[in-house]
Design an enzyme around this catalytic site. Structure first.
Site, PDB file in Angstrom:
ATOM      1  N   SER A   1       0.836  -1.151  -0.081  1.00  7.14           N
ATOM      2  CA  SER A   1       0.096  -0.270  -0.126  1.00  7.14           C
ATOM      3  C   SER A   1       0.705   1.205  -0.073  1.00  7.14           C
ATOM      4  CB  SER A   1      -0.768  -0.146   1.292  1.00  7.14           C
ATOM      5  OG  SER A   1      -1.523  -1.109   1.373  1.00  7.14           O
TER       6      SER A   1
ATOM      7  N   HIS B   1      -0.773  -2.563  -7.150  1.00  9.38           N
ATOM      8  CA  HIS B   1      -1.614  -2.115  -5.999  1.00  9.38           C
ATOM      9  C   HIS B   1      -2.993  -2.398  -6.286  1.00  9.38           C
ATOM     10  CE1 HIS B   1      -2.721   0.772  -2.666  1.00  9.38           C
ATOM     11  NE2 HIS B   1      -2.868  -0.252  -2.419  1.00  9.38           N
TER      12      HIS B   1
ATOM     13  N   GLU C   1      -3.311   0.337  -9.297  1.00  8.38           N
ATOM     14  CA  GLU C   1      -2.277   1.475  -9.036  1.00  8.38           C
ATOM     15  C   GLU C   1      -0.752   0.761  -9.550  1.00  8.38           C
ATOM     16  OE1 GLU C   1      -1.835   3.285  -5.254  1.00  8.38           O
ATOM     17  OE2 GLU C   1      -1.902   5.220  -6.228  1.00  8.38           O
TER      18      GLU C   1
ATOM     19  N   ASN D   1      -3.071   6.030  -1.413  1.00  6.75           N
ATOM     20  CA  ASN D   1      -3.016   6.069   0.187  1.00  6.75           C
ATOM     21  C   ASN D   1      -2.736   7.546   0.689  1.00  6.75           C
ATOM     22  OD1 ASN D   1      -4.173   3.763   1.373  1.00  6.75           O
ATOM     23  ND2 ASN D   1      -2.632   2.510   0.110  1.00  6.75           N
TER      24      ASN D   1
HETATM   25  P1  NAI Z   1      -3.189  -9.655   6.124  1.00  8.63           P
HETATM   26  O1  NAI Z   1      -2.501  -9.393   7.616  1.00  8.63           O
HETATM   27  O2  NAI Z   1      -4.710  -9.793   5.976  1.00  8.63           O
HETATM   28  O3  NAI Z   1      -2.523 -10.861   5.389  1.00  8.63           O
HETATM   29  C1  NAI Z   1      -1.011 -10.756   5.291  1.00  8.63           C
HETATM   30  C2  NAI Z   1      -0.704 -12.506   5.041  1.00  8.63           C
HETATM   31  O4  NAI Z   1       0.871 -12.521   4.721  1.00  8.63           O
HETATM   32  C3  NAI Z   1      -0.985 -13.193   6.470  1.00  8.63           C
HETATM   33  O5  NAI Z   1      -1.878 -14.260   6.234  1.00  8.63           O
HETATM   34  C4  NAI Z   1       0.409 -13.808   6.910  1.00  8.63           C
HETATM   35  O6  NAI Z   1       0.417 -15.049   7.333  1.00  8.63           O
HETATM   36  C5  NAI Z   1       1.310 -13.607   5.322  1.00  8.63           C
HETATM   37  N1  NAI Z   1       2.670 -13.525   5.556  1.00  8.63           N
HETATM   38  C6  NAI Z   1       3.451 -12.649   6.333  1.00  8.63           C
HETATM   39  N2  NAI Z   1       4.818 -12.868   6.162  1.00  8.63           N
HETATM   40  C7  NAI Z   1       4.768 -13.872   5.160  1.00  8.63           C
HETATM   41  C8  NAI Z   1       5.752 -14.378   4.413  1.00  8.63           C
HETATM   42  N3  NAI Z   1       7.076 -13.989   4.768  1.00  8.63           N
HETATM   43  N4  NAI Z   1       5.641 -15.343   3.709  1.00  8.63           N
HETATM   44  C9  NAI Z   1       4.338 -15.810   3.016  1.00  8.63           C
HETATM   45  N5  NAI Z   1       3.194 -15.106   3.629  1.00  8.63           N
HETATM   46  C10 NAI Z   1       3.425 -14.215   4.540  1.00  8.63           C
HETATM   47  O7  NAI Z   1      -2.688  -8.339   5.337  1.00  8.63           O
HETATM   48  P2  NAI Z   1      -3.415  -7.683   3.899  1.00  8.63           P
HETATM   49  O8  NAI Z   1      -4.395  -6.564   4.424  1.00  8.63           O
HETATM   50  O9  NAI Z   1      -3.965  -8.724   3.231  1.00  8.63           O
HETATM   51  O10 NAI Z   1      -2.357  -6.815   3.186  1.00  8.63           O
HETATM   52  C11 NAI Z   1      -1.253  -7.662   2.281  1.00  8.63           C
HETATM   53  C12 NAI Z   1      -0.723  -6.571   1.722  1.00  8.63           C
HETATM   54  O11 NAI Z   1      -1.524  -5.817   1.029  1.00  8.63           O
HETATM   55  C13 NAI Z   1      -0.072  -5.317   2.457  1.00  8.63           C
HETATM   56  O12 NAI Z   1       1.113  -4.955   1.858  1.00  8.63           O
HETATM   57  C14 NAI Z   1      -0.916  -4.363   2.348  1.00  8.63           C
HETATM   58  O13 NAI Z   1      -0.505  -2.996   2.622  1.00  8.63           O
HETATM   59  C15 NAI Z   1      -1.472  -4.391   1.034  1.00  8.63           C
HETATM   60  N6  NAI Z   1      -3.029  -3.955   0.845  1.00  8.63           N
HETATM   61  C16 NAI Z   1      -3.882  -4.025   1.700  1.00  8.63           C
HETATM   62  C17 NAI Z   1      -4.978  -3.671   1.511  1.00  8.63           C
HETATM   63  C18 NAI Z   1      -6.343  -3.749   2.480  1.00  8.63           C
HETATM   64  O14 NAI Z   1      -7.404  -3.217   2.219  1.00  8.63           O
HETATM   65  N7  NAI Z   1      -6.064  -4.398   3.489  1.00  8.63           N
HETATM   66  C19 NAI Z   1      -5.481  -2.801   0.342  1.00  8.63           C
HETATM   67  C20 NAI Z   1      -4.339  -2.743  -0.475  1.00  8.63           C
HETATM   68  C21 NAI Z   1      -3.030  -3.160  -0.286  1.00  8.63           C
END
Ligand code: NAI
Length: 281
Positions: free
Chosen positions: A118, A139, A151, A189
């Site tokens: 993000s 993104h 994005e 963001n």
């Molecule tokens: P989340 O916390 O829901 O999921 C992250 C996942 O990554 C978890 O299941 C975790 O076990 C896994 N993980 C962590 N380290 C890892 C590794 N080394 N290898 C494999 N898996 C690993 O997070 P979310 O919300 O899905 O965010 C993920 C990315 O997307 C972040 O960079 C965030 O900034 C971005 N993002 C999030 C949005 C949102 O609305 N939540 C919108 C757009 C982008």
């Protein structure tokens, strides 16, 4: 491009896997946490059921889509054949840099390495690899199967070929790509998070209660969701991480995260995913 590896199967990873599989790509979904993979599969199945109810998909399509998704807890196995990796792991610079260093070693020379970050600098992530010209931001917005925007973030060294490939791919996914340059928060963001932070400050300072603030923005500005509801939906930990990137990246106090947001995250109130945020789920 045919084989896509998605790293991280949380909120975004499951939506990204769903979208690629629905458009005919073979998807390897990788997470260090096996429970997260199981829950991602269940979420994808239930989101596909919703599409069936809306009559935009058939039961046969659902099975085909689910069959295109294979899950892995081992990174090397999950990325072995990838043409493209889309990383959607936790929003943490160290986690991403270490992942990209490993991806660079484990992926084929032609593989493009994209991050769904993000706000973390694509240039910094790319610097952990020997192929910065093939590293780019892709993104997606939440919920990925629904939201049109991608994005496309060009790091300092991202090549025009890589940008063109990712732009074309986004169109193939029925999304609308918008190219932006790599500065803190990109565009989405940089504009959204200060608004969410200001909404949190309005609660903190007692200007109005949570529902009142959301109602003002929904009814007055025609936003489909109020900023606090949206923050819960994104995840308060993700919002805090992005605000910190903006604060540190620009060195400007206007991005300082509201102390109430910091306290809520410390207390484990992360929004929808933890059952409690500004609202109770
Ligand atoms: P989340 O916390 O829901 O999921 C992250 C996942 O990554 C978890 O299941 C975790 O076990 C896994 N993980 C962590 N380290 C890892 C590794 N080394 N290898 C494999 N898996 C690993 O997070 P979310 O919300 O899905 O965010 C993920 C990315 O997307 C972040 O960079 C965030 O900034 C971005 N993002 C999030 C949005 C949102 O609305 N939540 C919108 C757009 C982008």
């Amino acid at each position: 491009m045919q084989r896509i590896s998605v790293i991280g199967s949380g909120t975004m990873g499951n939506g990204i896997a769903h979208t690629f599989a629905q458009h005919g790509f073979e998807v390897a979904l990788v997470d260090i946490n096996a429970a997260a993979l199981a829950s991602a599969r269940a979420t994808i199945a239930s989101n596909l059921d919703r599409q069936i109810k809306k009559e935009t998909l058939t039961e046969t399509d659902k099975q085909l889509i689910l069959n295109r998704i294979t899950t892995y807890t081992d990174l090397a196995a999950g990325v072995r054949n990838a043409d493209l990796v889309v990383e959607a792991a936790t929003e943490n610079e160290q986690v991403k840099r270490s992942l990209f260093e490993q991806l660079d070693k484990q992926c084929a020379a032609h593989t493009i390495l994209a991050s769904n970050t993000s706000s973390i600098s694509i240039t910094k992530i790319a610097a952990a690899t020997q192929r910065p010209e093939k590293v780019i931001g892709m993104h997606f917005m939440n919920p990925v199967p629904v939201m049109k925007l991608v994005e496309v973030v060009k790091g300092h060294s991202t090549s025009t070929d890589t940008t063109a490939e990712i732009t074309a791919l986004a169109i193939q996914l029925d999304k609308i790509p918008v190219e932006v340059n790599d500065y803190p928060g990109f565009v989405a963001n940089r504009i959204l998070m200060p608004m969410i932070n200001e909404a949190v400050y309005s609660v903190y300072e007692g200007v109005a209660d949570v529902e009142a603030i959301d109602n003002v923005m929904k009814l007055g500005m025609a936003h489909p969701m109020g900023p606090l509801q949206l923050a819960d939906f994104i995840g308060l930990d993700v919002c805090l991480a992005i605000l910190r990137v903006l604060y540190e990246g620009f060195g400007n106090p206007k991005y300082a995260p509201c102390p109430l947001l910091v306290n809520m995250v410390t207390a484990g109130k992360l929004g929808r995913k933890s059952g409690q945020g500004f609202y109770t789920y």
